[in-house]
Design a protein around this motif. Sequence first.
Motif, PDB file in Angstrom:
ATOM      1  N   HIS A 175       0.834  -1.208   0.000  1.00  0.00           N
ATOM      2  CA  HIS A 175       0.000   0.000   0.000  1.00  0.00           C
ATOM      3  C   HIS A 175       0.867   1.256   0.000  1.00  0.00           C
ATOM      4  CE1 HIS A 175      -3.262   2.746   0.830  1.00  0.00           C
ATOM      5  NE2 HIS A 175      -2.701   3.110   1.972  1.00  0.00           N
ATOM      6  N   GLN A 176       1.954   1.254   0.739  1.00  0.00           N
ATOM      7  CA  GLN A 176       2.844   2.413   0.766  1.00  0.00           C
ATOM      8  C   GLN A 176       3.421   2.709  -0.615  1.00  0.00           C
ATOM      9  OE1 GLN A 176       5.813   1.537   3.708  1.00  0.00           O
ATOM     10  NE2 GLN A 176       4.433   1.847   5.455  1.00  0.00           N
ATOM     11  N   TRP A 177       3.721   1.667  -1.379  1.00  0.00           N
ATOM     12  CA  TRP A 177       4.347   1.854  -2.685  1.00  0.00           C
ATOM     13  C   TRP A 177       3.320   2.233  -3.760  1.00  0.00           C
ATOM     14  CZ3 TRP A 177       7.111  -3.204  -1.273  1.00  0.00           C
ATOM     15  CH2 TRP A 177       8.243  -2.919  -0.504  1.00  0.00           C
ATOM     16  N   ASN A 178       2.045   1.914  -3.557  1.00  0.00           N
ATOM     17  CA  ASN A 178       1.011   2.305  -4.518  1.00  0.00           C
ATOM     18  C   ASN A 178      -0.295   2.500  -3.770  1.00  0.00           C
ATOM     19  OD1 ASN A 178      -0.935   2.504  -6.593  1.00  0.00           O
ATOM     20  ND2 ASN A 178       0.403   1.385  -7.987  1.00  0.00           N
ATOM     21  N   THR A 179      -0.470   3.714  -3.251  1.00  0.00           N
ATOM     22  CA  THR A 179      -1.644   3.995  -2.416  1.00  0.00           C
ATOM     23  C   THR A 179      -2.914   4.136  -3.235  1.00  0.00           C
ATOM     24  OG1 THR A 179      -1.180   6.370  -2.538  1.00  0.00           O
ATOM     25  CG2 THR A 179      -0.236   5.154  -0.668  1.00  0.00           C
ATOM     26  N   LEU A 180      -2.785   4.423  -4.538  1.00  0.00           N
ATOM     27  CA  LEU A 180      -3.969   4.642  -5.356  1.00  0.00           C
ATOM     28  C   LEU A 180      -4.637   3.340  -5.784  1.00  0.00           C
ATOM     29  CD1 LEU A 180      -2.743   7.548  -7.664  1.00  0.00           C
ATOM     30  CD2 LEU A 180      -4.302   7.690  -5.707  1.00  0.00           C
ATOM     31  N   LEU A 181      -3.864   2.275  -5.893  1.00  0.00           N
ATOM     32  CA  LEU A 181      -4.430   1.018  -6.378  1.00  0.00           C
ATOM     33  C   LEU A 181      -4.687   0.022  -5.255  1.00  0.00           C
ATOM     34  CD1 LEU A 181      -5.326  -0.558  -8.864  1.00  0.00           C
ATOM     35  CD2 LEU A 181      -2.991  -1.414  -9.075  1.00  0.00           C
ATOM     36  N   PHE A 182      -3.699  -0.233  -4.429  1.00  0.00           N
ATOM     37  CA  PHE A 182      -3.828  -1.274  -3.410  1.00  0.00           C
ATOM     38  C   PHE A 182      -4.266  -0.675  -2.078  1.00  0.00           C
ATOM     39  CE2 PHE A 182      -0.667  -2.826  -6.458  1.00  0.00           C
ATOM     40  CZ  PHE A 182      -1.256  -4.023  -6.818  1.00  0.00           C
ATOM     41  N   THR A 183      -5.295  -1.271  -1.482  1.00  0.00           N
ATOM     42  CA  THR A 183      -5.860  -0.737  -0.239  1.00  0.00           C
ATOM     43  C   THR A 183      -5.027  -1.094   0.984  1.00  0.00           C
ATOM     44  OG1 THR A 183      -7.233  -2.679   0.225  1.00  0.00           O
ATOM     45  CG2 THR A 183      -8.164  -1.002  -1.242  1.00  0.00           C
ATOM     46  N   GLY A 184      -4.193  -2.132   0.881  1.00  0.00           N
ATOM     47  CA  GLY A 184      -3.418  -2.593   2.033  1.00  0.00           C
ATOM     48  C   GLY A 184      -4.138  -3.629   2.869  1.00  0.00           C
ATOM     49  N   GLU A 185      -5.375  -3.936   2.508  1.00  0.00           N
ATOM     50  CA  GLU A 185      -6.139  -4.944   3.243  1.00  0.00           C
ATOM     51  C   GLU A 185      -5.755  -6.353   2.782  1.00  0.00           C
ATOM     52  OE1 GLU A 185     -10.497  -3.845   3.935  1.00  0.00           O
ATOM     53  OE2 GLU A 185      -9.991  -2.788   2.082  1.00  0.00           O
ATOM     54  N   ALA A 186      -6.066  -7.324   3.608  1.00  0.00           N
ATOM     55  CA  ALA A 186      -5.947  -8.735   3.255  1.00  0.00           C
ATOM     56  C   ALA A 186      -7.068  -9.477   3.982  1.00  0.00           C
ATOM     57  CB  ALA A 186      -4.583  -9.291   3.643  1.00  0.00           C
ATOM     58  N   ILE A 187      -7.892 -10.196   3.230  1.00  0.00           N
ATOM     59  CA  ILE A 187      -9.068 -10.871   3.799  1.00  0.00           C
ATOM     60  C   ILE A 187      -8.866 -12.377   3.687  1.00  0.00           C
ATOM     61  CG2 ILE A 187     -11.560 -11.126   3.678  1.00  0.00           C
ATOM     62  CD1 ILE A 187     -11.644  -8.411   2.234  1.00  0.00           C
ATOM     63  N   LEU A 188      -8.826 -13.053   4.831  1.00  0.00           N
ATOM     64  CA  LEU A 188      -8.659 -14.502   4.856  1.00  0.00           C
ATOM     65  C   LEU A 188      -9.950 -15.185   4.408  1.00  0.00           C
ATOM     66  CD1 LEU A 188      -6.857 -16.945   5.668  1.00  0.00           C
ATOM     67  CD2 LEU A 188      -7.867 -16.781   7.949  1.00  0.00           C
ATOM     68  N   VAL A 189      -9.834 -16.115   3.456  1.00  0.00           N
ATOM     69  CA  VAL A 189     -10.996 -16.858   2.959  1.00  0.00           C
ATOM     70  C   VAL A 189     -10.626 -18.340   2.894  1.00  0.00           C
ATOM     71  CG1 VAL A 189     -11.948 -14.923   1.631  1.00  0.00           C
ATOM     72  CG2 VAL A 189     -10.284 -16.444   0.548  1.00  0.00           C
ATOM     73  N   GLY A 190     -11.552 -19.140   2.396  1.00  0.00           N
ATOM     74  CA  GLY A 190     -11.274 -20.562   2.218  1.00  0.00           C
ATOM     75  C   GLY A 190     -11.343 -21.361   3.500  1.00  0.00           C
TER      76      GLY A 190
END
Length: 520
Positions: free
Chosen positions: A67-82
């Motif tokens: 997120h720090q390197w591309n704040t406009l595209l990546f939100t920095g979140e991560a959602i565990l699934v499966g």
Amino acid sequence: MAGATQGGARGPGEMEEEQAESHTVAQEFLNWFLRRHVYPEQREHRRREQECQQVQALVSRIMARVHQWNTLLFTGEAILVGCQAQDLHVWAESSSSDYDFLAPIQYNTNVILLGTLYSAPCTELHFLPSWLSLRSGVPVYRWENKLVVDYNKVTLRKILDEKAVDFGRKDLGLDLTEEDIKEINGRQKDLWTGGIDPFLVARKFHEFVENALAEEGSSPAPGISNIRLSDFAKCSAVQLSLEVDGQAVSIDLVPTIRNKVDMSMDWPRQDLRWLSDWWDQEQDTERIKPTWNIMEIYKTGADLVAKNLYWRLSYSLAETRLLRDIDLDGAGWRREALQLLKQINMEQWVPRYGKVLTSYHLKMVLFWSSDLNPETKNWATVLDALGTLLKVLEFSLEKKQLPSYFLPSMNFFDWHRSEEENSLKNRVLEVLRLEVRLMRCSPEQYLQLSYDLAKPQGPGPFIQRARELDEFRRKHQKLFEEFKNLKEEKQPGQGAASIFFAQHRHLGSCLQLNILCQGF
């Protein structure tokens, strides 16, 4: 007379008592089997909880750097699934752990599903436009679980809307001028070069994760070691392999567009009696609603994940929500029956026949079984629940038809390979059907036989079906070995040539994803 009565036929009452006693014995055995062979030990359960915390902390650090390197595209979140998010672990998974995470990206336009394509599109129309002016949504079609964009409809509709405003009328078909055609072509070119390309998003994400791991390696967290990142040129995905306290762990991270698809548009809950062979009630019988709240599933929604050159529909969060509510009727044995089948598949069927049935397929069986057989009596005990799952699974294997629960037009048993390879897989589906048929006959005896706990006694339908299964195994053993040696099926567009062309289809500014963010 008494002796004659004792030696004669049993009365209905005696038969019912014997059946009830047999049911109780089978139930007690299944409960023992779950504890002994399916559920991880308490110590293993605590280890997994700690491991999950360490993995989530690692992924959070990685995503924060991305997120720090591309704040406009990546939100920095991560959602565990499966499986890890759905708590469906079994003993067979103790040697390794797989974690799946959604990595949301920012995309401000909704997606409107216009219909379904039943053959591969002629051109690669799978970029999502990033125009802010598309407030009403991007018109797309679904091909299997992949999305393709109708670029003609996007550009033409905007031109016509503008002309209608200029003329003050919206109900009039307007002719296109030569200038309009040039404008349409120009806008299509802009869409093509400025759209959100799933392949380029995934590649840039891979680069950022690689940089984040380099920083992580300079000061590694306690207990985490041997982190390796997959080669993007080979699999076009972001996959990590590592060790957590000496235990093998794999992590999949997939860029995801969240909450932009109206799930209800492609998941209508119509009367499911069109699955007539699964619906074994009278035609006019009123169906009981499933245990889950349909509107809550709608709210959870569908997501779009960047996989194998396409944006693909994903229902992983909806599946987690559905599993959370699946035993709300108080029956409480659906998940346990699924875990038992999952253990059998991983420990018995996959080693013997190859990976045809997966844990995900069995989860689909559970969803369909719960939807078509919602009555509590079908799930009152683990024996009842297992029988309900096996009934649907046997039918699916017999018909070679296992539809996706959320996209019923997709058949998980439809294999697009050569005629010879399809023939091999059909043999495996048939032997699995015989396995399931035998297990339906007597789950207790089947498990005792499979795990060398006891030998089946006396003549009867179980012995007869066991012989038929054994004969089929011997007859086709070479085919099963041949099938196990086949490489895993590649998704359309996943081959090396497709990846090569994807890497070179854009030049200049489109390779810099920061430019793609300007319209967000």
